[in-house]
Design a protein around this motif. Structure first.
Motif: not given
Length: 200
Positions: A104-111, A113-119, A145-156
């Motif tokens: 999963a390389q840079f699996l982010h979205s500007w809206d 996005f349930d990244r945790e569930q996908i991972l 930054h694009e979109g209305g949702h502020e993307v949070r980038f988690p630490k490892p």
């Protein structure tokens, strides 16, 4: 606008969005692995999937954008490799099967996005002894930054905790700088994170 339409629109802005080269961390972390079955999540225009296939991996690659998948299939045809391209909104559907490598390389979205569930689903798809490789951003770098949702980038360590794993070995969990060309054409430094885990 749905996520799929948003990504299709993004890819339609140019004949090629990404460099066409595989992600540097994927190459560094996977080059010494014996080929097996690989799953590339959020494959985009297919550079990672093509690189894996050329090294003998049996690759399944998924993306939300049909525009990106069409380009990826063309890239694979030009490279003379066969890849199973699959159209998925990973929050709703997920490729079936068990894989020796899930990337999963840079699996982010500007809206939103349930990244945790996908991972977590990505981890569940890793075969015993297999590798889960997650590369993420830690900041926006030179890009606004694009979109209305502020993307949070988690630490490892936050990524690993959120996976709720048992019986896995952490091979790498670090943060590192990467040079990237910004929208103004000038080089800039961006910070990324790498999580590499092996299933027992």
């Amino acid at each position: 606008m749905s996520d799929e339409k948003a990504w299709d629109t993004r890819y339609q802005e140019s004949t090629r969005i990404w460099s066409g080269n595989p992600n540097v961390v994927l190459v560094a972390e996977v080059a010494d692995l014996p080929p097996g079955r690989a799953l590339d999540l959020g494959c985009g225009e297919g550079a990672d999937a093509v690189w894996l296939a050329k090294r003998g991996w049996q690759v399944t690659a998924a993306d939300i954008s049909t525009v990106a998948l069409t380009r990826a299939a063309q890239h694979a045809a030009e490279a003379g490799v066969t890849i199973d391209w699959q159209h998925h909104n990973l929050e709703k559907t997920f490729p079936e099967g068990e894989f020796d490598l899930v990337s999963a390389q840079f699996l982010h979205s500007w809206d939103e996005f349930d990244r945790e569930q996908i991972l977590r689903r990505a981890a569940a798809a890793v075969a015993p002894g297999g590798i889960l490789l997650i590369e993420g951003h830690m900041d926006h770098g030179p890009f606004p930054h694009e979109g209305g949702h502020e993307v949070r980038f988690p630490k490892p360590d936050e990524v690993i905790r959120s996976l709720e794993l048992d019986g896995w070995e952490t091979l790498k969990a670090d943060v590192h700088p990467r040079e990237q060309t910004g929208p103004d054409g000038n080089p800039a430094i961006r910070t990324d994170s790498t999580v590499k885990l092996r299933r027992a």
